[in-house]
Each structure stands twice: as structure tokens, then as C-alpha cells.
Design an enzyme around this catalytic site. Structure first.
Site, PDB file in Angstrom:
ATOM      1  N   LYS A  27       0.837  -1.215   0.000  1.00 31.20           N
ATOM      2  CA  LYS A  27       0.000   0.000   0.000  1.00 31.20           C
ATOM      3  C   LYS A  27       0.865   1.256   0.000  1.00 31.20           C
ATOM      4  O   LYS A  27       2.014   1.251   0.455  1.00 31.20           O
ATOM      5  CB  LYS A  27      -0.952   0.036   1.196  1.00 31.20           C
ATOM      6  CG  LYS A  27      -0.271   0.035   2.583  1.00 31.20           C
ATOM      7  CD  LYS A  27      -0.049   1.423   3.162  1.00 31.20           C
ATOM      8  CE  LYS A  27       0.693   1.387   4.489  1.00 31.20           C
ATOM      9  NZ  LYS A  27       1.954   2.015   4.559  1.00 31.20           N
ATOM     10  N   PRO A 112       9.501  -4.905  -0.357  1.00 30.54           N
ATOM     11  CA  PRO A 112      10.630  -4.804   0.575  1.00 30.54           C
ATOM     12  C   PRO A 112      10.154  -4.698   2.027  1.00 30.54           C
ATOM     13  O   PRO A 112       9.045  -4.222   2.296  1.00 30.54           O
ATOM     14  CB  PRO A 112      11.352  -3.520   0.158  1.00 30.54           C
ATOM     15  CG  PRO A 112      10.692  -3.040  -1.077  1.00 30.54           C
ATOM     16  CD  PRO A 112       9.422  -3.790  -1.295  1.00 30.54           C
ATOM     17  N   GLY A 116       7.712   0.930   4.656  1.00 31.77           N
ATOM     18  CA  GLY A 116       6.572   1.857   4.633  1.00 31.77           C
ATOM     19  C   GLY A 116       5.513   1.424   3.639  1.00 31.77           C
ATOM     20  O   GLY A 116       4.624   2.192   3.281  1.00 31.77           O
ATOM     21  N   LEU A 117       5.592   0.167   3.184  1.00 32.85           N
ATOM     22  CA  LEU A 117       4.647  -0.346   2.179  1.00 32.85           C
ATOM     23  C   LEU A 117       3.749  -1.443   2.753  1.00 32.85           C
ATOM     24  O   LEU A 117       2.983  -2.073   2.027  1.00 32.85           O
ATOM     25  CB  LEU A 117       5.426  -0.906   0.980  1.00 32.85           C
ATOM     26  CG  LEU A 117       6.259   0.124   0.203  1.00 32.85           C
ATOM     27  CD1 LEU A 117       7.210  -0.570  -0.764  1.00 32.85           C
ATOM     28  CD2 LEU A 117       5.351   1.095  -0.553  1.00 32.85           C
ATOM     29  N   GLY A 120       4.778  -6.640   5.646  1.00 33.24           N
ATOM     30  CA  GLY A 120       4.498  -7.613   6.709  1.00 33.24           C
ATOM     31  C   GLY A 120       2.999  -7.774   6.916  1.00 33.24           C
ATOM     32  O   GLY A 120       2.503  -8.882   7.149  1.00 33.24           O
ATOM     33  N   ASP A 154      -2.258  -2.203  10.020  1.00 32.65           N
ATOM     34  CA  ASP A 154      -2.450  -2.158   8.564  1.00 32.65           C
ATOM     35  C   ASP A 154      -2.974  -3.471   7.985  1.00 32.65           C
ATOM     36  O   ASP A 154      -3.190  -3.567   6.778  1.00 32.65           O
ATOM     37  CB  ASP A 154      -1.114  -1.830   7.870  1.00 32.65           C
ATOM     38  CG  ASP A 154      -0.703  -0.375   8.071  1.00 32.65           C
ATOM     39  OD1 ASP A 154      -1.598   0.477   8.251  1.00 32.65           O
ATOM     40  OD2 ASP A 154       0.514  -0.103   8.054  1.00 32.65           O
TER      41      ASP A 154
HETATM   42  O1  C5P Z   1       0.112  -1.809  14.412  1.00 29.05           O
HETATM   43  P1  C5P Z   1       1.531  -2.098  14.123  1.00 29.05           P
HETATM   44  O2  C5P Z   1       2.046  -3.279  14.879  1.00 29.05           O
HETATM   45  O3  C5P Z   1       1.856  -2.152  12.672  1.00 29.05           O
HETATM   46  O4  C5P Z   1       2.336  -0.835  14.685  1.00 29.05           O
HETATM   47  C1  C5P Z   1       3.720  -0.860  14.845  1.00 29.05           C
HETATM   48  C2  C5P Z   1       4.126   0.287  15.745  1.00 29.05           C
HETATM   49  O5  C5P Z   1       3.927   1.529  15.079  1.00 29.05           O
HETATM   50  C3  C5P Z   1       3.361   0.399  17.041  1.00 29.05           C
HETATM   51  O6  C5P Z   1       3.895  -0.394  18.043  1.00 29.05           O
HETATM   52  C4  C5P Z   1       3.504   1.882  17.363  1.00 29.05           C
HETATM   53  O7  C5P Z   1       4.771   2.152  17.910  1.00 29.05           O
HETATM   54  C5  C5P Z   1       3.483   2.528  15.974  1.00 29.05           C
HETATM   55  N1  C5P Z   1       2.123   2.963  15.592  1.00 29.05           N
HETATM   56  C6  C5P Z   1       1.588   4.065  16.226  1.00 29.05           C
HETATM   57  N2  C5P Z   1       0.335   4.473  15.886  1.00 29.05           N
HETATM   58  C7  C5P Z   1      -0.379   3.832  14.927  1.00 29.05           C
HETATM   59  C8  C5P Z   1       0.166   2.699  14.269  1.00 29.05           C
HETATM   60  C9  C5P Z   1       1.429   2.305  14.635  1.00 29.05           C
HETATM   61  O8  C5P Z   1       2.206   4.686  17.092  1.00 29.05           O
HETATM   62  N3  C5P Z   1      -1.589   4.271  14.606  1.00 29.05           N
END
Ligand code: C5P
Length: 327
Positions: A27, A112, A116-117, A120, A154
Site C-alpha cells: 500500500k 521490501p 513503509g509499504l 508484513g 495495517d
Molecule cells: O500496528 P503495528 O504493529 O503495525 O504498529 C507498529 C508500531 O507503530 C506500534 O507499536 C507503534 O509504535 C506505531 N504505531 C503508532 N500508531 C499507529 C500505528 C502504529 O504509534 N496508529
């Protein structure tokens, strides 16, 4: 947290289930407005994401436990154990549905890692769809989406694809009406950026606001199928933080602008830069220019929106193919 599926009282490998392959997209964030830090450590966001034509594939095969192997782009940087989001997704589904059998996930990466895409997240969404089919758990979309949200902010979007408006921490996704197709050039950087590190840098340097800004201008531009209009309203509040951690991105973004991109943005928490173009031909021209400028590791042309995680191949079951763990 979802409680256990009412019918999930221990499905085993009563039948031999053929491997299932699912493809899930990367994305680009068209709008990432960041609000306040919540007590759970996440930020409230307004996130408009577009799924683009760069995919990872996950093949799930019946096995005893849940395991994974990773091949392709950045495979060395992706864990194959519990640290892998796809493994966690499969285990979340298994425990929710009370499935006794397991799965081996073969992850083929084109997206990759830490770029930022949401690569995972794509793998996690693909694992959910693949295991749901492999284990015949037949969960409805809402349940799969709730499991996806437990795996990461995401992941629900990677399930649905298209263009989504994410609120909350980004996991509450509603579909957005979009006209037209958008053509992008992606510039992949060497090395990744950690999302928590970029959010921490944001907290350290940005003016805190309680509520994230609204994405109305982007939503309106998307209804007009006008890339020029969209270019003027793209926004990513994490850009400054990402560029502070990776100052080399300034050169990449500047090169894309100078070469005629309609807009140059950092995708999500970076370090991938995304350049919007007016047409497929413009995209080809810009990709060649950015590749020639030597400002990134690799360039990739993509278009969006595309569909979310979807089964692409389920080979016919052969009568003689017996799963060793079912006997
Ligand atoms: O949700 P996800 O595990 O992808 O998020 C990874 C990290 O990114 C979180 O632990 C947090 O530090 C940060 N994050 C955030 N606010 C969001 C999404 C992610 O601070 N809305």
C-alpha cells in the site's frame, strides 16, 4: 480481543487439504494524518491507503505446527519464527477457530521489508485468507478483519485492498469510492525504517494535536479520477520524522520532483518514496529518470487501486496425495 469461535472445538486434519496460495498487495498512504498518542502506545490516525500492484505471495500447506519460510526481496531481514506477522496471524486464526492442524507458510516476497509499504501486513492478511481456506474454517469477513486488527494496524486494509479510510489506530477501515487508475513510481531505499522509531521521532519533534486531521480533500480528489488534483492534497505527517532519520530521502524526493513527478511523498513511515504521475507513459519516463539519477536502490512501477488478499491458486487435490499428519 476476539473470543474463541463457538464451533471451534478442535478441527483436525480429517481430510487432506491441498496447498492454498494467496497474493496480497503493498500500500501507499495517500493521507496519513497523525493525532494524539493513546494510552496503549498507538497514535490516533486518519489514514487513506491505496493498494498497489506489488504483491507478496503466501502458500499455506498442511503441517503439524505453524511455521514459515521466506524467499525473495529482503528475505534475510524477515524473521521466520513468532516474530513473523504471517505466523502470528495463522496462530491467531488457529487458536480462535480451535483448529488442531497446522500450516507451513511459504512466503515469497516482492515487497521490501520495513519500507513503509506494509509488506508484513500483506503477508499476515495473506496467511489469514490462506489458512482459512486450508483449514476450512470458513470465517466471515468481519471475523477475519477482527483477527487481522489484532495482528497489526495495517492488516485489515491488506485484506480489503482498493482504497480504504482507516481510523482509530488505522485498523478500522471503510472502503473509499475511487474513480480511475493511478500510476506511481516507487523508489526503494537501501535499508529500512522502524515504524515505532519514526513515530517516536514524530512525538519528539512535531506539535502534538489530539485529533488527527480529516482527509476530505483526498477523498474528494479520488472521486474525480484526476491525478493532478490528488497530487495537490497528498499528505503524510510522518514525512519530517522519516526524513530526519534518513536525510538521504531529501535527495530522492527532490530528484522525483525535478524529473516531473506530479507529487513526491514518503510512503507511511518510509523509507520508500512514491511519485505520482499523470499516465502510464509518464510513469515509464519518470522511472527511467529516477533510476538514472542514482538516488535510490531500485525503482518499481505500480498502479492502483488493486484488490486485497485473494486466493490465486488452489491446485486440484490428487486422490493419492495424503497428508502425513492426518494418518
Ligand atoms: O500496528 P503495528 O504493529 O503495525 O504498529 C507498529 C508500531 O507503530 C506500534 O507499536 C507503534 O509504535 C506505531 N504505531 C503508532 N500508531 C499507529 C500505528 C502504529 O504509534 N496508529
Amino acid at each position: 480481543m476476539l473470543s474463541r469461535h463457538p464451533a471451534g472445538s478442535g478441527r483436525g486434519l480429517a481430510q487432506v487439504h491441498a496447498p492454498v496460495t494467496v497474493r496480497a498487495p503493498a500500500k501507499i498512504n495517500l493521507f496519513l494524518g497523525v493525532g494524539g498518542l493513546r494510552p496503549d502506545g498507538y497514535h490516533t490516525v486518519t489514514n487513506v491507503a491505496q493498494a498497489v500492484s506489488l504483491y507478496d505471495e503466501v502458500t499455506a500447506r498442511a503441517a503439524k505446527g505453524v511455521s514459515a519460510s521466506v524467499r525473495g526481496e529482503d528475505a534475510d531481514a524477515v524473521p521466520s519464527g513468532r516474530g513473523n506477522l504471517a505466523v502470528r496471524a495463522a496462530e491467531a486464526l488457529r487458536s480462535y477457530a480451535g483448529v488442531r492442524s497446522g500450516a507451513h507458510l511459504e512466503i515469497r516476497k516482492t515487497i521490501p521489508a520495513a519500507a513503509g509499504l506494509a509488506g508484513g501486513s500483506a503477508d499476515a492478511a495473506a496467511a489469514l485468507v490462506a489458512c482459512d481456506r486450508l483449514w476450512r474454517t470458513g470465517l466471515d469477513r468481519d471475523t477475519l478483519t477482527s483477527l487481522a486488527a489484532e495482528c497489526g494496524s495495517d492488516v485489515p486494509f491488506a485484506l480489503s485492498g482498493g482504497v480504504g479510510l482507516g481510523t482509530g489506530r488505522g485498523e478500522q477501515v471503510s472502503p473509499v469510492l475511487v474513480a480511475g487508475e493511478y500510476h506511481w513510481v516507487l523508489a526503494f531505499a537501501s535499508g529500512g525504517l522502524s515504524t515505532p522509531a519514526v513515530y517516536s521521532e514524530f512525538d519528539r519533534t512535531a506539535q502534538a494535536i489530539a485529533d488527527p486531521p480529516a482527509a476530505d480533500a483526498v477523498l474528494s480528489a479520488l472521486r474525480h479520477a484526476d491525478a493532478g488534483l490528488l497530487a495537490g492534497v497528498l499528505r503524510n505527517d510522518l514525512t519530517v520524522a522519516a526524513v530526519r532519520l534518513r536525510p538521504d530521502l531529501t535527495r530522492t524526493l527532490d530528484a522525483g520532483r525535478e524529473l516531473g513527478a506530479l507529487a513526491a511523498i514518503v510512503s507511511g513511515s518510509g523509507p520508500t518514496c512514491a511519485f505520482l504521475t499523470a499516465s502510464r507513459n509518464e510513469r515509464i519516463r519518470l522511472a527511467a529518470g529516477i533510476a538514472g539519477a542514482g538516488v535510490c536502490r531500485a525503482v518499481q512501477q505500480v498502479a492502483g487501486p488493486v484488490h486485497g488478499a485473494r486466493v490465486v491458486a488452489e491446485p486440484q487435490r490428487s486422490p493419492s496425495a495424503r497428508d502425513p499428519s492426518s494418518s
